[in-house]
Design an enzyme around this catalytic site. Structure first.
Site, mmCIF file in Angstrom:
data_model
loop_
_atom_site.group_PDB
_atom_site.id
_atom_site.type_symbol
_atom_site.label_atom_id
_atom_site.label_comp_id
_atom_site.label_asym_id
_atom_site.label_seq_id
_atom_site.Cartn_x
_atom_site.Cartn_y
_atom_site.Cartn_z
ATOM 1 N N GLU A 84 0.831 -1.199 0.000
ATOM 2 C CA GLU A 84 0.000 0.000 0.000
ATOM 3 C C GLU A 84 0.868 1.251 0.000
ATOM 4 O OE1 GLU A 84 -3.926 -1.447 2.513
ATOM 5 O OE2 GLU A 84 -2.299 -0.432 3.570
ATOM 6 N N CYS A 85 0.663 2.119 -0.964
ATOM 7 C CA CYS A 85 1.257 3.451 -1.038
ATOM 8 C C CYS A 85 2.785 3.400 -0.906
ATOM 9 C CB CYS A 85 0.635 4.371 0.013
ATOM 10 S SG CYS A 85 0.859 6.131 -0.347
ATOM 11 N N GLY A 86 3.328 3.511 0.303
ATOM 12 C CA GLY A 86 4.768 3.405 0.470
ATOM 13 C C GLY A 86 5.291 2.084 -0.049
ATOM 14 N N THR A 134 -0.789 -0.749 -4.569
ATOM 15 C CA THR A 134 -1.824 0.261 -4.769
ATOM 16 C C THR A 134 -1.565 1.495 -3.929
ATOM 17 O OG1 THR A 134 -4.194 0.666 -4.452
ATOM 18 C CG2 THR A 134 -3.166 -0.915 -2.980
#
EC number: 6.3.5.11
Length: 464
Positions: free
Chosen positions: A332-334, A441
């Protein structure tokens, strides 16, 4: 079954009033008194909860009506009550600010649902007598909620304090529970996503001690506790359990360090309930992940430590090999940034794992900020096709596709119905890059939104 336990919400008239400061200080002061306090944060947030966890010594949980149903919100509050002396919920933004003009998902709506007394934090910055009008406006705006007390923050001088407290005592029917002085020594510095996460800079942790001392000195804690004890009983609707028949207990590595720290406790608990054993991975010191059955790489600030992340060539190569083999990896993200070709910041370009062909470019302005809704497509191993999954995104980066790489040829798990997503192809916004059993994502997911995520993750990991 009805359950009765002390509880409070710390809310404010508007954001940046100091409710996080008051919450952290109160949690630390109560802990220093020997009380076990269960902290909660309203809304999708990782950073404020990290400080609440440090201050209380108890993992902070989130309460959010977009990602969680009403029964889940109530059960989350009630289910921890038997382990704590009281619960403290920190609100978000202004008390009536919500998802729409009706205030859906506001702190006030959450307080009404949980039947919880509210302590209103009011900033004394550039205001004196008018503070009474603001407080009365809040009290009269929604008579379903209980504004049980006021804490004045950022009080400049004794005269400033006398005028504000005098006006409140004369014109309002709400008790003043204390005042906190102005002072840079108690501020926690900001970064582009909010406060600097707890644990990233050890020298900042002394400010938690200082906040606890100030709250003990300036607030009427005994009266606050009495208000918390006045909260009425609340019916616990109970919660569901995850039951998965696995051939063995898989070992799922969770990246937890200075760069990756954004995880909801419920997500980790859901994986354990689904039968997985969680193993900590440190992106700076772990050499490889060769003995693990799956990886969960959460959000954080990899761009701040990009040079150090890039330097651990052994781990990056091991993660890439794991993805190539089909090891289940959820990022996720990072985590998405870490699995990209590299991160470009003002300091330069830093190669990452290279699982996906995109690069990540840092920007000065937010590229995604707020709630996001993803419609699940068929080509993904974690979610049920057709479902709409709520969550949130908050990032100052964007995916950049190098020359010769066409995003239209990439496999995406989500069609983004609300949010910025990862790429726009033929007018449709997509998120959730897929490579074998890896999904990366910008979308931050809460396990309450769909329990099958944990079940599917554990099943894949258990297959080996």
């Amino acid at each position: 079954m009805a359950t009765e336990f002390p509880r409070l919400m710390i809310a404010a008239i508007q954001g940046m009033s100091g409710k996080t400061t008051v919450t952290i200080g109160l949690l630390k002061a109560l802990r220093d008194r020997g009380l076990r306090v269960q902290p909660y944060k309203k809304g999708p947030d990782y950073i404020d909860p990290s400080w609440a966890t440090i201050a209380s010594g108890v993992p902070c949980r989130n309460l959010d009506a977009i990602m969680m149903k009403d029964d889940q919100l109530i059960h989350s509050l009630c289910s921890q009550s038997d382990r704590a002396d009281l619960a403290i919920v920190e609100g978000a933004m202004g008390i009536f600010d919500g998802f729409d003009i009706d205030g859906s998902n506001s702190s006030a709506e959450l307080a009404h649902l949980l039947d919880i007394p509210i302590i209103l934090v009011v900033s004394g910055q550039r205001i004196t007598r008018s503070v009474a009008a603001l407080i009365n406006g809040v009290v009269q705006f929604d008579d379903r909620i209980n504004i049980a007390g006021v804490v004045l923050n950022r009080v400049a001088r004794p005269r400033h304090q006398r005028i504000m407290t005098g006006a409140i005592e004369k014109y309002c029917q709400v008790p003043i529970l204390g005042t906190l002085p102005k002072g840079d020594d108690i501020k926690i510095p900001d970064r582009h996503l909010g406060l600097v996460p707890a644990g990233e800079e050890a020298e900042l942790l002394s400010r938690v001690d200082r906040l606890g001392e100030l709250v003990e000195e300036h607030l009427d804690i005994d009266r606050l506790l009495a208000i918390a004890k006045s909260a009425p009983p609340i019916e616990d609707p109970g919660g569901g359990t995850i039951q998965v028949d696995l051939p063995r207990r898989p070992r799922i590595g969770v990246f937890q360090d200075r760069a990756f720290s954004f995880y909801y406790p419920e997500n980790l608990e859901a994986l354990e309930e689904a039968g997985a054993d969680l193993v900590t991975v440190n992106a700076f010191t772990t050499a490889d992940v060769d003995d693990l059955d799956g990886l969960y790489i959460g959000g954080g600030f990899p761009e701040v430590m990009a040079a150090d992340l890039a330097a651990n060539e052994s781990l990056k190569a091991s993660v890439k090999k794991a993805a190539d083999k089909g090891l289940p990896i959820y990022a996720e993200c990072g985590g998405l940034m870490y699995l990209s070709q590299g991160i470009r910041t003002a300091e330069g370009y830093f190669p990452m794992c290279g699982v996906f062909p995109c690069e990540i470019e840092m920007t000065s302005k937010p590229q995604g900020h707020g709630y996001a809704f993803q419609r699940i497509r068929t080509n993904n191993p974690y979610f049920t096709p057709g479902d709409l999954i709520p969550g949130h995104e908050f990032h100052h980066s964007r995916a950049v596709w190098p020359e010769g790489v066409d995003p239209a040829e990439q496999a995406f798990a989500f069609e983004t119905e609300r949010g910025k997503g990862l790429a726009v192809v033929n007018g449709i916004t997509y998120d959730g890059l897929i490579y074998r059993q890896t999904l990366a994502t910008y979308h931050h997911y809460h396990a309450a939104a769909q329990a099958l995520w944990a079940e599917n993750f554990a099943k894949m990991a258990a297959k080996g």
